[in-house]
Write a protein that holds these residues in place. Structure first.
Motif, PDB file in Angstrom:
ATOM      1  N   ASP A  69       0.779  -1.107  -0.086  1.00 28.08           N
ATOM      2  CA  ASP A  69      -0.059  -0.020   0.030  1.00 28.08           C
ATOM      3  C   ASP A  69       0.822   1.078  -0.007  1.00 28.08           C
ATOM      4  O   ASP A  69       0.430   2.144   0.738  1.00 28.08           O
ATOM      5  CB  ASP A  69      -0.936   0.082   1.073  1.00 28.08           C
ATOM      6  N   GLY A  70       1.958   1.290  -0.718  1.00 30.75           N
ATOM      7  CA  GLY A  70       2.753   2.466  -0.846  1.00 30.75           C
ATOM      8  C   GLY A  70       3.819   2.778   0.143  1.00 30.75           C
ATOM      9  O   GLY A  70       4.317   3.983   0.322  1.00 30.75           O
ATOM     10  N   SER A  71       3.860   1.946   1.055  1.00 21.36           N
ATOM     11  CA  SER A  71       4.743   1.931   2.552  1.00 21.36           C
ATOM     12  C   SER A  71       5.874   0.821   2.391  1.00 21.36           C
ATOM     13  O   SER A  71       5.547  -0.324   1.825  1.00 21.36           O
ATOM     14  CB  SER A  71       4.011   2.116   3.654  1.00 21.36           C
ATOM     15  N   LEU A  72       7.043   1.099   3.027  1.00 22.50           N
ATOM     16  CA  LEU A  72       8.002  -0.047   3.122  1.00 22.50           C
ATOM     17  C   LEU A  72       7.409  -0.633   4.324  1.00 22.50           C
ATOM     18  O   LEU A  72       7.262  -0.163   5.304  1.00 22.50           O
ATOM     19  CB  LEU A  72       9.226   0.692   3.483  1.00 22.50           C
ATOM     20  N   VAL A  73       7.778  -1.996   4.175  1.00 19.97           N
ATOM     21  CA  VAL A  73       7.404  -2.932   5.169  1.00 19.97           C
ATOM     22  C   VAL A  73       8.680  -3.882   5.327  1.00 19.97           C
ATOM     23  O   VAL A  73       9.001  -4.832   4.577  1.00 19.97           O
ATOM     24  CB  VAL A  73       6.039  -3.784   5.018  1.00 19.97           C
ATOM     25  N   GLY A 121      14.241   3.473  -1.561  1.00 18.90           N
ATOM     26  CA  GLY A 121      14.257   3.247   0.311  1.00 18.90           C
ATOM     27  C   GLY A 121      14.234   1.750   0.358  1.00 18.90           C
ATOM     28  O   GLY A 121      14.898   1.416   1.515  1.00 18.90           O
ATOM     29  N   GLN A 122      13.682   0.723  -0.807  1.00 22.08           N
ATOM     30  CA  GLN A 122      13.704  -0.638  -0.224  1.00 22.08           C
ATOM     31  C   GLN A 122      15.279  -0.969  -0.160  1.00 22.08           C
ATOM     32  O   GLN A 122      15.826  -1.847   0.837  1.00 22.08           O
ATOM     33  CB  GLN A 122      13.139  -1.393  -1.462  1.00 22.08           C
ATOM     34  N   ILE A 123      16.071  -0.575  -1.173  1.00 23.12           N
ATOM     35  CA  ILE A 123      17.497  -0.783  -1.037  1.00 23.12           C
ATOM     36  C   ILE A 123      18.304  -0.187   0.129  1.00 23.12           C
ATOM     37  O   ILE A 123      19.038  -1.001   1.096  1.00 23.12           O
ATOM     38  CB  ILE A 123      18.327  -0.238  -2.388  1.00 23.12           C
ATOM     39  N   VAL A 124      17.778   1.024   0.476  1.00 17.82           N
ATOM     40  CA  VAL A 124      18.596   1.498   1.658  1.00 17.82           C
ATOM     41  C   VAL A 124      18.173   0.972   2.860  1.00 17.82           C
ATOM     42  O   VAL A 124      19.096   0.634   3.686  1.00 17.82           O
ATOM     43  CB  VAL A 124      18.461   2.972   1.737  1.00 17.82           C
ATOM     44  N   CYS A 125      17.021   0.673   3.080  1.00 17.78           N
ATOM     45  CA  CYS A 125      16.485   0.233   4.561  1.00 17.78           C
ATOM     46  C   CYS A 125      16.879  -1.438   4.612  1.00 17.78           C
ATOM     47  O   CYS A 125      17.283  -1.657   5.665  1.00 17.78           O
ATOM     48  CB  CYS A 125      14.747   0.124   4.483  1.00 17.78           C
ATOM     49  N   THR A 126      17.059  -2.011   3.428  1.00 13.80           N
ATOM     50  CA  THR A 126      17.409  -3.477   3.686  1.00 13.80           C
ATOM     51  C   THR A 126      18.839  -3.730   3.705  1.00 13.80           C
ATOM     52  O   THR A 126      19.321  -4.223   4.709  1.00 13.80           O
ATOM     53  CB  THR A 126      17.117  -4.047   2.195  1.00 13.80           C
ATOM     54  N   LEU A 127      19.735  -2.717   3.108  1.00 11.03           N
ATOM     55  CA  LEU A 127      21.028  -2.783   3.293  1.00 11.03           C
ATOM     56  C   LEU A 127      21.698  -2.015   4.891  1.00 11.03           C
ATOM     57  O   LEU A 127      22.313  -2.856   5.648  1.00 11.03           O
ATOM     58  CB  LEU A 127      21.893  -1.916   2.403  1.00 11.03           C
ATOM     59  N   THR A 128      20.938  -1.209   5.168  1.00 14.12           N
ATOM     60  CA  THR A 128      21.378  -0.491   6.541  1.00 14.12           C
ATOM     61  C   THR A 128      20.755  -1.473   7.690  1.00 14.12           C
ATOM     62  O   THR A 128      20.877  -1.202   8.915  1.00 14.12           O
ATOM     63  CB  THR A 128      20.902   0.795   6.691  1.00 14.12           C
ATOM     64  N   SER A 129      19.926  -2.520   7.443  1.00 15.03           N
ATOM     65  CA  SER A 129      19.491  -3.150   8.465  1.00 15.03           C
ATOM     66  C   SER A 129      20.390  -4.331   9.011  1.00 15.03           C
ATOM     67  O   SER A 129      20.530  -4.882  10.105  1.00 15.03           O
ATOM     68  CB  SER A 129      18.480  -4.158   7.863  1.00 15.03           C
ATOM     69  N   ARG A 130      21.502  -4.415   8.210  1.00 10.85           N
ATOM     70  CA  ARG A 130      22.854  -4.949   8.723  1.00 10.85           C
ATOM     71  C   ARG A 130      23.884  -4.140   9.590  1.00 10.85           C
ATOM     72  O   ARG A 130      23.689  -2.969   9.427  1.00 10.85           O
ATOM     73  CB  ARG A 130      23.821  -5.195   7.580  1.00 10.85           C
ATOM     74  N   ARG A 131      24.180  -4.539  10.765  1.00  8.12           N
ATOM     75  CA  ARG A 131      24.805  -3.807  11.648  1.00  8.12           C
ATOM     76  C   ARG A 131      26.239  -3.178  11.097  1.00  8.12           C
ATOM     77  O   ARG A 131      26.393  -2.197  11.647  1.00  8.12           O
ATOM     78  CB  ARG A 131      25.177  -4.774  12.880  1.00  8.12           C
ATOM     79  N   ASP A 132      26.769  -3.685  10.049  1.00 13.92           N
ATOM     80  CA  ASP A 132      27.791  -3.292   9.596  1.00 13.92           C
ATOM     81  C   ASP A 132      27.770  -2.196   8.438  1.00 13.92           C
ATOM     82  O   ASP A 132      28.856  -1.686   7.770  1.00 13.92           O
ATOM     83  CB  ASP A 132      28.738  -4.398   9.271  1.00 13.92           C
ATOM     84  N   VAL A 133      26.380  -1.747   8.276  1.00 15.37           N
ATOM     85  CA  VAL A 133      26.168  -1.092   7.095  1.00 15.37           C
ATOM     86  C   VAL A 133      25.730   0.418   7.776  1.00 15.37           C
ATOM     87  O   VAL A 133      24.354   0.247   8.159  1.00 15.37           O
ATOM     88  CB  VAL A 133      25.314  -1.797   5.856  1.00 15.37           C
ATOM     89  N   THR A 134      26.482   1.457   7.798  1.00 13.85           N
ATOM     90  CA  THR A 134      25.917   2.642   8.311  1.00 13.85           C
ATOM     91  C   THR A 134      25.327   3.387   7.311  1.00 13.85           C
ATOM     92  O   THR A 134      24.709   4.676   7.557  1.00 13.85           O
ATOM     93  CB  THR A 134      27.290   3.224   8.994  1.00 13.85           C
ATOM     94  N   GLY A 135      25.598   3.259   5.991  1.00  9.68           N
ATOM     95  CA  GLY A 135      24.957   4.286   5.056  1.00  9.68           C
ATOM     96  C   GLY A 135      25.055   3.585   3.743  1.00  9.68           C
ATOM     97  O   GLY A 135      25.929   2.428   3.457  1.00  9.68           O
TER      98      GLY A 135
END
Length: 186
Positions: A59-63, A136-150
């Protein structure tokens, strides 16, 4: 002579008693054919001790979606799993993706905590109105890792500006907080 026969007889009895039938010739073992063709998307039944967080769309949001794996994926594998799209079970829950397929990202490398995502040339001219969700999908997915800060996006090695929810473009390292306005609560 009985002493020599006893070990041989015992060996025969033990081999016969193990449940493996004796055959004169080797036999071909038929392996069942899978009921589905592999699509590259992970199985909904995948399980394991490690978790990966992928951000899909509803529905147009990141989950955020948690998947269990045998081992924690590196950034390239994590991105590959994201690009493979939602599983059938996730689709049944109304989840989808704004990422158009595996050719959306050329590579990802991690340097000093920043994931550099190389995009193929020409990707910025997609004409899609959901580009903000895709980034947003890419950024949020990658930064969900502890070793990825940006996350920084590049084309041919040069930083490019990517859209943010406020319609601005940024070349700076991005974090999930930059897309917080798009993340669904629960």
């Amino acid at each position: 002579m009985t002493r020599r026969l006893l070990p041989a007889l015992m060996s025969v009895l033990l081999a016969a008693g193990c449940g493996v039938p004796v055959e004169d010739r080797p036999r071909v073992i038929e392996v069942g054919t899978p009921s589905r063709v592999a699509t590259g998307a992970p199985s909904a039944a995948a399980s394991g001790p490690a978790a990966e967080s992928l951000y899909l769309i509803r529905d147009g949001s990141l989950v955020a979606v948690q998947r269990r794996l045998a081992a924690e994926p590196d950034p390239q594998r994590l991105l590959g799993d994201l690009l493979a799209g939602p599983t059938e079970a996730e689709q049944d829950r109304g989840l989808s993706t704004a990422l158009g397929g595996r050719d959306v990202v050329a590579s990802v490398r991690l340097l000093d905590g920043v994931a550099y995502v190389e995009l193929p040339a020409g990707i910025e001219n997609t004409g899609r109105n959901d580009d903000v969700l895709a980034f947003g999908q890419i950024v949020c997915t990658l930064t969900s890792r502890r070793d990825v800060t940006g996350v920084v996006f590049t084309q041919q090695g040069a930083r490019i500006g990517v859209p943010l929810p406020d319609a601005s473009l940024s070349q700076d390292p991005l974090r999930a907080a930059d897309y917080a306005a798009l993340i669904a609560n629960g």
